[in-house]
Each structure stands twice: as C-alpha cells, then as structure tokens.
Design an enzyme around this catalytic site. Sequence first.
Site, PDB file in Angstrom:
ATOM      1  N   GLU A  42       7.557 -21.769   8.083  1.00  0.00           N
ATOM      2  CA  GLU A  42       7.650 -20.924   8.803  1.00  0.00           C
ATOM      3  C   GLU A  42       8.683 -21.485   9.936  1.00  0.00           C
ATOM      4  O   GLU A  42       9.260 -20.806  10.932  1.00  0.00           O
ATOM      5  CB  GLU A  42       6.405 -20.381   9.418  1.00  0.00           C
ATOM      6  CG  GLU A  42       5.788 -21.691  10.375  1.00  0.00           C
ATOM      7  CD  GLU A  42       4.565 -21.233  11.264  1.00  0.00           C
ATOM      8  OE1 GLU A  42       4.454 -21.065  12.320  1.00  0.00           O
ATOM      9  OE2 GLU A  42       3.367 -20.984  10.471  1.00  0.00           O
TER      10      GLU A  42
ATOM     11  N   GLU B 170       0.886  -1.102   0.209  1.00  0.00           N
ATOM     12  CA  GLU B 170      -0.029  -0.042  -0.002  1.00  0.00           C
ATOM     13  C   GLU B 170       0.946   1.284   0.176  1.00  0.00           C
ATOM     14  O   GLU B 170       0.253   2.388  -0.209  1.00  0.00           O
ATOM     15  CB  GLU B 170      -0.835  -0.003   1.136  1.00  0.00           C
ATOM     16  CG  GLU B 170      -1.894  -1.167   1.169  1.00  0.00           C
ATOM     17  CD  GLU B 170      -2.899  -1.136   2.138  1.00  0.00           C
ATOM     18  OE1 GLU B 170      -2.424  -0.800   3.433  1.00  0.00           O
ATOM     19  OE2 GLU B 170      -4.132  -1.638   2.034  1.00  0.00           O
TER      20      GLU B 170
END
Length: 249
Positions: free
Chosen positions: A115, A84
């Site tokens: 992960e 963004e």
Amino acid sequence: MENFSELTTEKINPATLHIDECTTLEMVKLINDEDKKVAAAVEKVLPEVAKAVDAIAESFSRGGRLFYIGAGTSGRLGVLDASECPPTFGVNPDMVQGLIAGGTGALIEAVEGAEDNLNLAAEDLRNKNFCAADILVGITASGRTPYVLGGVDFAKKIGAITVGVSCVENSALAKVVDIAITPVTGAEALTGSTRMKAGTATKMVLNMLTTAAMIKIGKVRGNLMVCVQATNDKLRDRIKRINKLITDS
C-alpha cells in the site's frame, strides 16, 4: 514523517475507552452506538455520490468500465462490490473491476509494503488497459494511501474521471480527485480499526455507486433485478417470480 495520530480515523474514541472492562452486552451496545452514526455520515455526502453515479452511468453508456482501487479493507470492499455485479446485473466481469494493493493474495493475507508503493497502482491499471473512457474510484479510509494516490495520478494524466472515497476531512485524496465522497465517520470503537465504521460507510457508498448506475443503464425494472443470473436454486426461483410479476401471468 506523517503524523498519523492527526487523522480522524486514528483518534481515540472517548465513548469506548473502557470497552475492555464491559460485559459482553455492554460491549456490543457500544459498538452498535458507534455504528448508528455511519448512515448519518453517508447521508451528508449523497450529492457527491449522485454526481459519481451519473459519471459512472455515462461511462458505462459509452462502453467504459469502472475500476476500484484500494489497500487492505478498502481494497477488499472494492473487490467485493465488483465481484457482485455480474451475478446481480448480468454484466461482463470486465465492466466493474476491483484492484487491491498486493494482488489477489492480499484479499486473505496482508502484503506488507504494497500500500505504500506509489507506482504499483499505475502498473496494475496499465495491465488492465485502463483508458480515458474508464472511471477510477480510489478507496482509502485515511485518504492518504500512496497506492491509491498513485493510481489516481495515473488516471488523471490519461484523462479519466476520478472519484475518491475516504473518511477523513480535507484528505489528500479529496484534494486531487474530480469527485470527492467523504463520509466522516469519526473515531473508531477500536482506535484505528477502519474495518469498522469507515468500512461500513465505504460499503454503503460502493453499493450505491454500482446499484444506482446499473439502474440508470436499464438493468433494473421497477425494483426488480431483471438481468440477474440463474446460478443457483434461489436465483432460478427469483427469476421465475420476476418474470411472473413483469408479465402479470
């Protein structure tokens, strides 16, 4: 073997023990009551957020970049905030980047085991030419995700500033980063579902990190986004209004 049940984010919330027996309105009220606690948790760590903002703005002023790394929800929130920045502040997409364990495919589908790989983040950062002038923000609600800890270790070894965002007190992440941001949001409405309160707190913190840093380097005038990109009709109209306000015409 780690005792995950000791993590604050994994504890059972006594307020929602019978949420499955509630009416729909009662159910959403319970969730909303838990969400009300998030802003207060974030408020307690504002001094640490401010320290991180100053470090990020200083890095930007020297041509450095900001990298987020995380897994699952945490990784997705980092990628979201990074994505963004170009349309909001008119910056190059390289300036703020988000890395998620398992790569871009993990944005929409879980990549099992990624992960837990302690070395994967260092490889991802090397591929982005991460250097000492950059800043790394590791994001993990539990504060113990190996992917994130491995990335922080790599960043520290090359002399980069490291920031940690987690939601568990005295976490492994908080102990190794230069700046630890730890909004302790408590047990989730659904046990262990850190996409809820922990995710909301993380989103709030990341919003502040980039927004405040961009303000400090001149991307905002007053409270107007003077570098916003005209990529659609709404934004083209906003730019016209901003120009009118600034020029008083």
